[in-house]
Design an enzyme around this catalytic site. Structure first.
Site, PDB file in Angstrom:
ATOM      1  N   THR A 181     -11.233 -13.381 -15.185  1.00 64.87           N
ATOM      2  CA  THR A 181     -10.961 -12.919 -13.822  1.00 64.87           C
ATOM      3  C   THR A 181     -10.285 -11.552 -13.916  1.00 64.87           C
ATOM      4  O   THR A 181      -9.538 -11.289 -14.854  1.00 64.87           O
ATOM      5  CB  THR A 181      -9.995 -13.877 -13.096  1.00 64.87           C
ATOM      6  N   GLU A 327     -14.802 -17.344 -10.649  1.00 61.01           N
ATOM      7  CA  GLU A 327     -14.736 -18.796 -10.883  1.00 61.01           C
ATOM      8  C   GLU A 327     -15.952 -19.527 -10.303  1.00 61.01           C
ATOM      9  O   GLU A 327     -16.111 -20.728 -10.497  1.00 61.01           O
ATOM     10  CB  GLU A 327     -13.474 -19.391 -10.238  1.00 61.01           C
ATOM     11  N   LYS A 437       3.195 -11.848   7.847  1.00 58.04           N
ATOM     12  CA  LYS A 437       3.784 -12.803   8.776  1.00 58.04           C
ATOM     13  C   LYS A 437       4.813 -12.096   9.640  1.00 58.04           C
ATOM     14  O   LYS A 437       5.895 -11.746   9.184  1.00 58.04           O
ATOM     15  CB  LYS A 437       4.412 -13.977   8.038  1.00 58.04           C
ATOM     16  N   TRP A 442       0.776 -15.081  11.965  1.00 62.41           N
ATOM     17  CA  TRP A 442      -0.001 -14.389  10.932  1.00 62.41           C
ATOM     18  C   TRP A 442      -0.799 -13.221  11.501  1.00 62.41           C
ATOM     19  O   TRP A 442      -1.433 -13.330  12.541  1.00 62.41           O
ATOM     20  CB  TRP A 442      -0.973 -15.355  10.263  1.00 62.41           C
TER      21      TRP A 442
END
Ligand code: AMP
Length: 542
Positions: A181, A327, A437, A442
Site C-alpha cells: 500500500t 487491498e 468535525k 461532519w
C-alpha cells in the site's frame, strides 16, 4: 449431489495461453526512454513470458518466492506480469517513487529474491542496492545503452532459458502477485494476490458496465504497473486480446495525447492528476488532436471532480470513475449509469457520475457508523466496508494491530467515509482521518475540494481540518490558482455558498490560503498529512 462441473483452476497461465493462441497478431506498443516506439505482439509476450518463467525456474526460483520489478510500463514489465506467476513465483511490483528507505524496507520485508530493473531506473536502484538482500539483479536495457558492469542483462537471462518449459500445477489459491500500500501515513503494508482473485477480477473488469473491455479496444494503462496491478488492466486486456499501449516514462500531457492520437487509443486509465493535465492541453487547443471518437478514460485513485467529467465531455471524451484500493486488487466500484437513470436531468446525471459508483459484481458493500450498519439513503455517512473474492483477508507478515482493518464478521474496513444512495451508488466523502468535525457536525473535505476545483480560476484545491477554539475544527482551503487568474477568498466563498450550507464554507478571507503546489503522494494523490503539518500552527483571527 454427484457429477457437477470440472475442477478447473482459475490461474494466470489460462490468460497467457489464450492471448498467445487466439490473439498472437495483436500488438503491444511501448514508448521507450528515448521516445521511440517498440512494437511486439501477444505471440512475443507468450513466448518471452514462458522463457522468463523457464529461466527463473532454472535459476532456482521456488514456488511462492518473490521476484521484484522496478520498472515503468513496458512490454518487459508485461512479460514479468506473466512470466513470474506462471513459473510459480510471486510478482512484487516495487513503487520506485517512494523514498529509498521505504523501498529498502518493502523489498526486504517482502523477501524479494530476484529483481528486474529498467536501466533508466538504475540510479534510483543504486541508492538502495546495498541495503537489499536480493540475490540477482536483471537489467532491461530499454534505453538501448549497454548494461553497466556489475549487472546481469535481462535479455541474456532470457536467452539462456531451457526451451522445455511446462506450467507447474498451480492451485488457484496460490499467490501470484504482491503490492505494498502506498499509504499516506504509517508503514506500507504488503497485499498478496492469488491467481483466483486476479482471474475473477479480470473477468469483472471486462464487463460492459465496468471498463467494457473488448478485443476491439486499444488500451493504454497510464496508471503505473507498480500501483495496484495497473488496476488489473494488463491481465484484463490480455484476457480479451486487446491491443495495449505502454507509455513508459513519458507521462506528460503531450506525450500521452500523442500516443492516444497515433495509436487511436479507445480506453486510457490513470489518476485525476494525469487527466487534469490532459484536459488543460485539450482546452488550450480544442480540436487539434484527432482522437478516437469513442475514447473513454477510466479515472480513479482519488476523486474525479464533476468539473473534470464535464470538461472532458466537451471534447467528446467519456470519463468513467472507478474506486478501488491496493487491498482490493484494486477494483471496487464503477460509476456507470443504469439505463433508466439516463432519463434524469443532465445535472443529476453528472452528480451521479461524480460519485464513485456501483459495487462491481461479487464486491459487497455496506456503510457502518457508530450505530451499526447505516441505511442506503444517500445521507448517512459511515465507513465503507467490503468483502469479496478479490479483497485481501490479511496483510503479509503484518505488525500487530493491522488486523483491526477486518471486522469480526469478515468485512474489510476501507477507511473511506461514504454515503450509499437508494440506487446503490457509493459516494466517498472523505478518508476517516480527513473528515472535518465542526461544531459536532461532519463536513466533507472532498465535496469542498471538488467544488473549488469547479471554479474557473482554481487549478487545484485541498481542504483540511484546522483546530478552532470555538468549533473544534474548521475547514481551511489550500488553493493553487491557475496561471494569470485572479482569485480572491471572497470570490471562492461566494462560489461555495451557492452549493453548500453556510457552516460548511470556509470563512473568507482567513479560511483560504494560496500556495504554489499541493504536495502529493508517490501515486499522485494529495498528501493531506503534509498540509496538516504545514498548517498545524495556523491561528484563526479572533
Ligand atoms: P490505493 O490503495 O493507493 O489505491 O488507495 C486507495 C484509496 O484511494 C481509497 O481508499 C480511496 O481513499 C482513494 N480512492 C481510490 N479511488 C478513488 C476515487 N475514485 N474517488 C475517491 N477516492 C478514491
Amino acid at each position: 449431489m454427484d457429477g457437477t462441473m470440472m475442477d478447473y483452476p482459475l490461474t494466470l497461465p489460462s490468460i497467457l495461453e489464450r492471448a498467445g493462441k487466439l490473439f498472437g497478431k495483436v500488438e503491444i506498443v511501448s514508448r521507450l526512454p528515448d521516445k521511440s516506439l517498440h512494437r511486439c505482439t501477444y505471440a512475443d509476450v507468450h513466448r518471452r513470458s514462458r522463457q522468463l518463467a523457464a529461466a527463473l525456474q532454472q535459476a532456482g526460483l521456488k514456488r511462492g518466492e518473490r521476484v521484484a520489478t522496478m520498472m515503468w510500463n513496458s512490454y518487459v514489465h508485461l512479460e514479468a506480469y506473466f512470466g513470474v506467476p506462471v513459473s510459480g513465483g510471486v510478482l512484487h511490483t516495487l513503487n520506485f517513487r517512494l523514498h529509498a528507505d521505504d523501498i529498502a524496507y518493502i523489498a526486504n520485508h517482502a523477501e524479494d529474491r530476484f529483481i528486474i530493473v529498467d536501466d533508466v531506473l538504475l540510479p534510483l536502484f543504486e541508492q538502495v542496492r546495498d541495503r537489499l538482500e536480493i540475490e540477482r539483479v536483471f537489467v532491461a536495457a530499454l534505453s538501448g545503452k549497454p548494461v553497466p558492469e556489475g549487472y546481469e542483462n535481462y535479455e541474456t537471462f532470457l536467452e539462456g532459458a531451457p526451451d522445455n518449459f511446462a506450467y507447474p500445477d498451480l492451485d488457484e489459491n496460490e499467490a501470484c502477485g504482491m503490492c505494498y500500500t502506498s499509504g499516506t501515513t504509517g508503514r506500507s503494508k504488503g497485499v498478496v494476490y492469488s491467481h483466483r482473485a486476479m482471474v475473477l477480477h479480470s473477468l469483472a473488469e471486462c464487463m460492459t458496465d465496468c471498463a467494457a473491455l473488448s478485443q476491439k479496444d486499444t488500451v493504454m494503462p497510464v496508471v503505473p504497473m507498480f500501483h495496484a496491478n495497473a488496476w488489473g488492466l494488463p491481465y484484463a486486456t490480455a484476457l480479451v486480446g486487446a491491443k495495449t499501449i505502454m507509455p513508459g516514462p513519458h507521462l506528460d500531457a503531450d506525450s500521452l495525447l500523442d500516443l492516444c492520437e497515433r495509436e487511436q487509443v479507445t480506453l486510457a486509465a490513470g489518476v485525476p492528476t494525469i487527466w487534469f493535465g490532459i484536459l488543460n492541453a485539450l482546452d488550450e487547443n480544442p480540436g487539434a488532436r484527432k482522437l478516437h471518437p469513442k475514447l473513454r478514460t477510466l479515472v480513479g485513485g482519488s476523486a474525479a471532480p464533476e468539473a473534470m467529467i464535464r470538461g472532458f465531455d466537451k471534447h467528446g471524451v467519456h470519463t468513467i470513475q472507478a474506486w478501488g484500493m491496493t487491498e482490493m486488487t484494486p477494483l471496487g466500484t464503477v460509476s456507470t449509469l443504469k439505463g433508466y437513470l439516463e432519463a434524469l436531468p443532465e445535472d443529476e446525471q453528472y452528480a451521479l457520475r461524480a460519485k464513485q459508483g456501483l459495487p462491481v459484481p461479487f464486491v459487497e458493500a455496506r456503510v457502518v457508523d457508530e450505530k451499526g450498519e447505516a441505511p442506503w439513503d444517500g445521507e448517512t455517512m459511515g465507513e465503507l466496508q467490503v468483502r469479496g473474492p478479490w479483497v485481501a483477508a490479511s496483510y503479509h507478515n503484518a505488525e500487530a494491530g493491522a488486523e483491526d482493518k477486518w471486522t469480526d464478521d469478515g468485512w474489510f474496513g476501507t477507511g473511506d467515509v461514504v454515503t450509499i444512495d437508494a440506487e446503490g451508488y457509493v459516494k466517498i466523502t472523505d478518508r476517516t482521518k480527513d473528515l472535518i468535525k465542526s461544531g459536532g457536525e461532519w463536513i466533507s473535505s472532498v465535496d469542498l475540494e471538488n467544488a473549488l476545483m469547479g471554479h474557473p480560476g482554481v487549478k487545484e484545491a485541498a481542504v483540511i481540518a484546522v483546530a478552532h477554539p470555538k468549533w473544534q475544527e474548521r475547514p481551511l482551503a489550500v488553493v493553487v490558482a491557475k496561471e494569470g487568474a485572479e482569485v480572491t477568498p471572497e470570490a471562492l466563498a461566494d462560489h461555495l455558498a451557492a452549493t453548500f450550507a453556510k457552516w460548511w464554507v470556509p470563512e473568507a478571507p482567513a479560511g483560504y490560503v494560496f500556495i504554489e503546489e499541493i504536495p502529493r503522494t508517490s501515486a499522485g494523490k494529495f498528501l493531506k498529512s503534509a498540509l496538516r503539518e504545514r498548517f498545524s500552527d495556523f491561528q484563526w483571527p479572533e
